[in-house]
Design an enzyme around this catalytic site. Structure first.
Site, PDB file in Angstrom:
ATOM      1  N   ILE A 240       0.872  -1.193   0.000  1.00  0.00           N
ATOM      2  CA  ILE A 240       0.000   0.000   0.000  1.00  0.00           C
ATOM      3  C   ILE A 240       0.900   1.231   0.000  1.00  0.00           C
ATOM      4  O   ILE A 240       1.161   1.874   1.018  1.00  0.00           O
ATOM      5  CB  ILE A 240      -0.946  -0.015   1.212  1.00  0.00           C
ATOM      6  N   HIS A 241       1.358   1.538  -1.193  1.00  0.00           N
ATOM      7  CA  HIS A 241       2.414   2.540  -1.362  1.00  0.00           C
ATOM      8  C   HIS A 241       2.063   3.884  -0.697  1.00  0.00           C
ATOM      9  O   HIS A 241       2.815   4.393   0.115  1.00  0.00           O
ATOM     10  CB  HIS A 241       2.665   2.782  -2.858  1.00  0.00           C
TER      11      HIS A 241
END
Ligand code: RIB
Ligand code: CA
Length: 312
Positions: A240-241
């Site tokens: 989940i950048h």
């Protein structure tokens, strides 16, 4: 854990985008942050969808935060989207309950709203770009006076090593390398939450199942993540950048990194590459490692807390 009691005023520039939605949701309920404005940019999907997604999300969460539509195309290049990852809508198959007569969307361009919000703020603003940097580059070129009231830029993008669009370029930098070069060449303090750190955010399918039990926000997040099979995810884990930027602001102790100067390649096969030269005088703090387990715990705790607040 942060000890200062003052909320940090931030502006999020975003291309929602599944991981953008998760980052924005976490930011809107973080006690440490005061989200002043959300601006949208073409990136994961086209500007109409990124803007609709931002407005629908803020509505869904019951927040009264202005949203302003920004650049639909990169400065020079043609937009390359990531619809194959985020779905044509940008939010997979998820459907927000649409609300009519939404007053959240500004009639002004994102760059004008960014300028006004920064110049009118009593406190220096932290910019949190989590998409291509087109709006931010336009802002700095058109209204350089804003630099006097920008505390720092905490961005998701780039990589000291590797890439997820090409072997050497991360998506946000690849989409608009000219904008990225303008931003990185400015002597403003930048925190680069690049792939070196963000790929370590390993959210498991079990974590997603747990989140699904946290009311309507948990249902949204789990549905989004079930769709989001980012090519940079590994095995059964999802990266989940964009959430890294928010956790950097609320839980900075989770991150370690080095100072550097970053040169962005704008032409040729390596376009979008963020060439990272480590040096103690560099104005870029490059995040290189995270506390993986603590990040997972924080992710789960965050959405448990968001649900409790929504259901209160
Ligand atoms: O490379 C990851 C970045 O590209 C994230 O911001 C994701 O939302 C996409 O925009
Ligand atoms: Ca993004």
């Amino acid at each position: 854990m942060r000890t200062d009691l003052m909320k940090t005023p931030i502006i999020i520039d975003t291309d929602p985008g599944i991981d953008d939605v998760i980052a924005i949701t976490a930011a809107l309920f973080a006690e440490e942050l005061d989200v002043k404005l959300i601006t949208t940019v073409g990136g994961n999907v086209g500007i109409e969808n990124t803007t609709n997604n931002a407005v629908n999300l803020v509505n869904f969460l019951g927040k009264d935060i202005p949203v302003a539509k920004g650049a639909d195309q990169p400065l020079l290049n043609k937009l390359v989207s990531a619809a194959q990852v985020h779905g044509e809508s940008g939010v997979g198959g998820y459907h927000f309950e649409a609300k009519e007569n939404c007053t959240l969307l500004s009639s002004k361009h994102a760059v004008e709203e960014l300028r006004d919000a920064i110049l009118n703020s009593n406190e220096p603003i932290t910019l949190v770009p989590i998409g291509p940097l087109t709006n931010i580059a336009l802002l700095l070129k058109m209204y350089p006076e804003v630099k006097n009231n920008i505390k720092e830029i905490v961005l998701m993008g780039g990589a000291a090593k590797g890439g997820n669009m090409t072997p050497v370029a991360e998506f946000n930098m690849f989409v608009d390398p000219h904008a990225a070069k303008i931003v990185f060449d400015e002597q403003i303090k930048i925190v680069m939450c690049g792939l070196d750190a963000t790929l370590q955010t390993r959210i498991s399918t079990d974590d997603i199942k747990e989140i699904a039990g946290y009311g309507k926000v948990g249902e949204m997040v789990s549905q989004l993540l079930s769709h989001y099979d980012s090519p940079s995810s590994t095995e059964n884990y999802i990266a989940i950048h964009d959430l890294c930027t928010i956790f950097y602001l609320t839980r900075p102790e989770l991150f370690t990194g080095k100072r550097a100067t970053v040169n962005v390649v704008t032409e040729g096969e390596a376009s979008g590459c963020t060439i990272t030269h480590y040096n103690e005088d560099g104005h870029v703090h490059v995040c290189l490692d995270i506390d993986v387990e603590e990040f997972r715990h924080e992710f789960i705790a965050t959405f448990k807390k968001v649900n409790e607040k929504l259901e209160a």
